[in-house]
Design an enzyme around this catalytic site. Structure first.
Site, short mmCIF file in Angstrom:
data_model
loop_
_atom_site.label_atom_id
_atom_site.label_comp_id
_atom_site.label_asym_id
_atom_site.label_seq_id
_atom_site.Cartn_x
_atom_site.Cartn_y
_atom_site.Cartn_z
N ARG A 76 0.87 -1.22 0.33
CA ARG A 76 0.11 -0.06 -0.11
C ARG A 76 0.95 1.37 0.05
NH1 ARG A 76 -4.06 0.06 4.56
NH2 ARG A 76 -4.42 2.05 3.65
N VAL A 109 -4.56 7.43 6.14
CA VAL A 109 -3.05 7.13 6.48
C VAL A 109 -2.09 7.75 5.40
CG1 VAL A 109 -3.89 5.54 8.15
CG2 VAL A 109 -3.19 4.85 6.10
N ASP A 110 -2.66 8.16 4.22
CA ASP A 110 -2.01 8.13 2.84
C ASP A 110 -1.07 9.37 2.91
OD1 ASP A 110 -3.83 10.26 1.93
OD2 ASP A 110 -4.90 8.66 0.95
N HIS A 125 -6.11 8.03 12.26
CA HIS A 125 -5.56 6.61 12.30
C HIS A 125 -4.07 6.38 12.00
CE1 HIS A 125 -10.09 5.55 11.23
NE2 HIS A 125 -9.75 5.63 12.52
P1 OAD Z 1 -14.67 3.32 3.29
O1 OAD Z 1 -14.22 2.57 2.23
O2 OAD Z 1 -15.69 2.90 4.38
O3 OAD Z 1 -15.82 4.62 2.58
C1 OAD Z 1 -15.30 5.23 1.54
C2 OAD Z 1 -16.41 6.30 1.10
O4 OAD Z 1 -16.13 7.25 0.09
C3 OAD Z 1 -18.01 5.62 0.62
O5 OAD Z 1 -18.82 6.39 1.31
C4 OAD Z 1 -17.54 5.99 -0.97
O6 OAD Z 1 -19.00 6.34 -1.33
C5 OAD Z 1 -17.10 7.42 -0.76
N1 OAD Z 1 -16.22 7.67 -2.26
C6 OAD Z 1 -15.96 6.77 -3.20
N2 OAD Z 1 -15.34 7.78 -4.30
C7 OAD Z 1 -15.36 8.81 -3.67
C8 OAD Z 1 -15.06 10.17 -4.25
N3 OAD Z 1 -14.56 10.37 -5.38
N4 OAD Z 1 -15.27 11.41 -3.75
C9 OAD Z 1 -16.02 11.42 -2.44
N5 OAD Z 1 -16.29 10.15 -1.75
C10 OAD Z 1 -16.16 9.06 -2.39
O7 OAD Z 1 -13.83 4.58 3.92
P2 OAD Z 1 -13.51 5.23 5.57
O8 OAD Z 1 -14.85 5.69 5.76
O9 OAD Z 1 -12.35 5.94 5.38
O10 OAD Z 1 -9.44 2.18 9.20
O11 OAD Z 1 -13.11 3.90 6.28
C11 OAD Z 1 -12.89 4.32 7.47
C12 OAD Z 1 -11.78 3.33 8.04
O12 OAD Z 1 -12.26 2.30 7.85
C13 OAD Z 1 -10.66 3.61 7.50
O13 OAD Z 1 -9.65 4.67 8.24
C14 OAD Z 1 -9.87 2.35 7.70
C15 OAD Z 1 -10.93 1.27 7.29
O14 OAD Z 1 -10.92 0.05 8.01
C16 OAD Z 1 -8.63 1.25 9.66
O15 OAD Z 1 -7.64 0.95 8.68
C17 OAD Z 1 -8.19 1.51 10.79
#
Ligand code: OAD
Length: 249
Positions: A76, A109-110, A125
């Protein structure tokens, strides 16, 4: 190239953003999607559709197979190093310069927000660009690669692990407290590219709403937050955030 449909922005939202003394943005993996980085929960190409988090993102997984976990994060890290910040990241960095007071709270985390120029930032995170000793917790920004093995702590020899928060681990206390404080104080909260499913970050928008902030969701898809948001802007962050920014001109 397909043109994005025009973003319909409510006049009251524009007025609120213009007048807001303190703007906070909470971001998730979706803001980096347009940089070519996979989200976690998108059904077809999300990381958790292809990999099991129980094998890769828990302390138990690391104890069981540190090499597997280290290599997945190295993969990653490599993909992130090849990615560039996109229009959404740049718009938030610009908003920081324009708002009287601004804070970015990210679950990512990127490090792409920093590369886009954001400075007032809380990483809830952790950051994949750092590692820490799995025994002592000492954080390092560099380490010596070891062929076929996990790099070790220069001080105690224990395996290094990525400096990210895994499932089952608490968030950094100071960072979470600062994020919660900002939720209670902000006037507008932009919630960008998160499914709002992972706690405690997912609880932050409700804190802001309860304290009177206007909560704006920016996401092409419905989420756990949508029903509770004051405004929902359905679209990609790279289209919606520059459009919002342009209203401040
Ligand atoms: P998710 O993968 O759960 O959600 C990503 C969101 O981004 C979804 O609601 C998509 O609809 C939306 N999305 C996709 N493309 C997009 C775009 N171009 N513009 C805006 N939104 C878009 O990711 P997170 O909510 O970040 O934690 O997940 C939370 C945590 O779960 C992460 O930090 C990670 C993961 O497990 C750990 O690793 C501890």
């Amino acid at each position: 190239m397909a043109t994005a449909p025009p973003i319909d922005l409510d006049a009251a939202l524009i007025d609120a953003l213009r007048a807001a003394p303190f703007v906070v943005a909470l971001t998730g993996a979706g803001i980096s999607a347009e940089s070519g980085l996979a989200t976690f929960r998108d059904a077809m190409d999300g990381l958790w559709a292809r990999f099991d988090p129980r094998d890769l993102a828990t302390p138990t997984a690391f104890a069981r197979n540190p090499k597997l976990v280290w290599d997945w994060y190295a993969w990653r890290r490599e993909r992130i190093s090849m990615a560039q910040p996109n229009r959404g990241h740049f718009a938030l960095a610009e908003l920081e310069r324009r708002a009287p007071r601004f804070l970015l709270v990210t679950q990512n985390v990127d490090g792409l927000h920093q590369r886009a120029g954001s400075r007032q930032l809380i990483e809830l995170h952790g950051n994949i660009g750092r590692a820490k000793c799995s025994r002592e917790g000492t954080v390092v920004g560099q380490w010596e690669a070891v062929a076929g093995a996990v790099p070790t702590c220069a001080n105690c020899g224990a395996p290094l692990r990525p400096d990210v928060v895994w499932f089952g681990e608490p968030l950094p206390e100071v960072s979470l407290a600062a994020a919660e404080d900002a939720m209670h104080r902000c006037n507008v909260l932009l919630v960008v590219g998160t499914s709002a499913e992972v706690y405690p970050a997912a609880a932050l928008p409700e804190m802001a709403r309860q304290s009177g902030a206007i909560v704006v969701e920016i996401n092409p898809n419905a989420t756990a937050l949508s029903a509770a948001a004051n405004y929902v802007l359905r679209g990609a962050a790279g289209d919606v955030l520059p459009a919002l920014l342009a209203t401040l001109d």
